[in-house]
Design a protein around this motif. Structure first.
Motif, PDB file in Angstrom:
ATOM      1  N   SER A 177       0.845  -1.195   0.000  1.00  0.00           N
ATOM      2  CA  SER A 177       0.000   0.000   0.000  1.00  0.00           C
ATOM      3  C   SER A 177       0.879   1.242   0.000  1.00  0.00           C
ATOM      4  O   SER A 177       1.430   1.633   1.027  1.00  0.00           O
ATOM      5  N   ILE A 178       1.020   1.847  -1.172  1.00  0.00           N
ATOM      6  CA  ILE A 178       1.929   2.982  -1.338  1.00  0.00           C
ATOM      7  C   ILE A 178       1.154   4.165  -1.873  1.00  0.00           C
ATOM      8  O   ILE A 178       0.632   4.114  -2.980  1.00  0.00           O
ATOM      9  N   SER A 179       1.105   5.226  -1.108  1.00  0.00           N
ATOM     10  CA  SER A 179       0.430   6.415  -1.601  1.00  0.00           C
ATOM     11  C   SER A 179       1.319   7.142  -2.588  1.00  0.00           C
ATOM     12  O   SER A 179       2.527   6.924  -2.644  1.00  0.00           O
ATOM     13  N   SER A 180       0.700   8.016  -3.367  1.00  0.00           N
ATOM     14  CA  SER A 180       1.455   8.735  -4.392  1.00  0.00           C
ATOM     15  C   SER A 180       2.382   9.788  -3.786  1.00  0.00           C
ATOM     16  O   SER A 180       3.310  10.245  -4.435  1.00  0.00           O
ATOM     17  N   ASN A 181       2.132  10.172  -2.553  1.00  0.00           N
ATOM     18  CA  ASN A 181       2.954  11.173  -1.875  1.00  0.00           C
ATOM     19  C   ASN A 181       4.075  10.459  -1.128  1.00  0.00           C
ATOM     20  O   ASN A 181       3.918  10.031   0.019  1.00  0.00           O
ATOM     21  N   ASN A 182       5.198  10.291  -1.803  1.00  0.00           N
ATOM     22  CA  ASN A 182       6.285   9.559  -1.160  1.00  0.00           C
ATOM     23  C   ASN A 182       7.647  10.026  -1.662  1.00  0.00           C
ATOM     24  O   ASN A 182       7.744  10.757  -2.644  1.00  0.00           O
ATOM     25  N   ILE A 211       6.711   7.185   3.053  1.00  0.00           N
ATOM     26  CA  ILE A 211       5.341   7.421   2.601  1.00  0.00           C
ATOM     27  C   ILE A 211       4.683   8.427   3.532  1.00  0.00           C
ATOM     28  O   ILE A 211       4.727   8.263   4.757  1.00  0.00           O
ATOM     29  N   TYR A 212       4.102   9.453   2.963  1.00  0.00           N
ATOM     30  CA  TYR A 212       3.422  10.477   3.740  1.00  0.00           C
ATOM     31  C   TYR A 212       1.922  10.258   3.648  1.00  0.00           C
ATOM     32  O   TYR A 212       1.336  10.334   2.570  1.00  0.00           O
ATOM     33  N   ARG A 213       1.284   9.993   4.793  1.00  0.00           N
ATOM     34  CA  ARG A 213      -0.157   9.760   4.834  1.00  0.00           C
ATOM     35  C   ARG A 213      -0.820  10.844   5.670  1.00  0.00           C
ATOM     36  O   ARG A 213      -0.240  11.316   6.664  1.00  0.00           O
ATOM     37  N   PRO A 214      -2.007  11.272   5.311  1.00  0.00           N
ATOM     38  CA  PRO A 214      -2.655  12.424   5.962  1.00  0.00           C
ATOM     39  C   PRO A 214      -2.771  12.297   7.481  1.00  0.00           C
ATOM     40  O   PRO A 214      -2.538  13.251   8.191  1.00  0.00           O
ATOM     41  N   ALA A 260      -1.656   9.296   9.479  1.00  0.00           N
ATOM     42  CA  ALA A 260      -0.564   8.531  10.090  1.00  0.00           C
ATOM     43  C   ALA A 260       0.768   9.258  10.035  1.00  0.00           C
ATOM     44  O   ALA A 260       1.688   8.938  10.787  1.00  0.00           O
ATOM     45  N   SER A 293       5.888   7.356   7.215  1.00  0.00           N
ATOM     46  CA  SER A 293       6.299   5.995   7.531  1.00  0.00           C
ATOM     47  C   SER A 293       7.542   5.684   6.716  1.00  0.00           C
ATOM     48  O   SER A 293       7.581   5.954   5.518  1.00  0.00           O
TER      49      SER A 293
END
Length: 120
Positions: free
Chosen positions: A27-32, A99-102, A104, A107
């Protein structure tokens, strides 16, 4: 669960080239931020290069002009093209993904290292 799989290390003579690649899965967000670090025997792990999802790069002074970091966002893969290699580039190279999550926050993930050895 995020995993990083790096490959491409090896033994090369000084002046030669190697290309490292590292594929991220999960699970990889586009903001990384993806990148490479290295650790030589008896030394601390140091940054080699990073690249944002938008393609902005940052390099250690010691590799500027010789190494190129790139990425394929579709494949979630980061590359490190290493040219004009020097014996002092000998180290274990580690792939890194932040990975930058809103909610969390950030990470940090590491791949298993790949050995690069440059002979003089």
């Amino acid at each position: 669960h995020v995993q990083l799989q790096a490959c491409g290390g090896g033994l090369v003579q000084a002046g030669g080239s190697l290309r490292l690649s590292c594929a991220a899965s999960g699970s990889i967000s586009s903001n990384n931020l993806m990148g490479w670090y290295r650790q030589a025997p008896g030394k601390k792990r140091e940054l080699v290069a990073t690249i944002t999802s938008g393609g902005s790069t940052n390099y250690a002074d010691s590799v500027k002009g010789r190494f190129t970091c790139s990425r394929d966002n579709v494949k979630n893969t980061v590359y490190l093209q290493m040219n004009s290699l020097k014996p002092e580039d000998t180290a274990v190279y580690y792939c890194n993904l932040v990975i930058y999550r809103p909610v969390a926050g950030a990470s940090n993930y590491w791949g298993e290292g790949t050995q690069v050895t440059v002979s003089s």
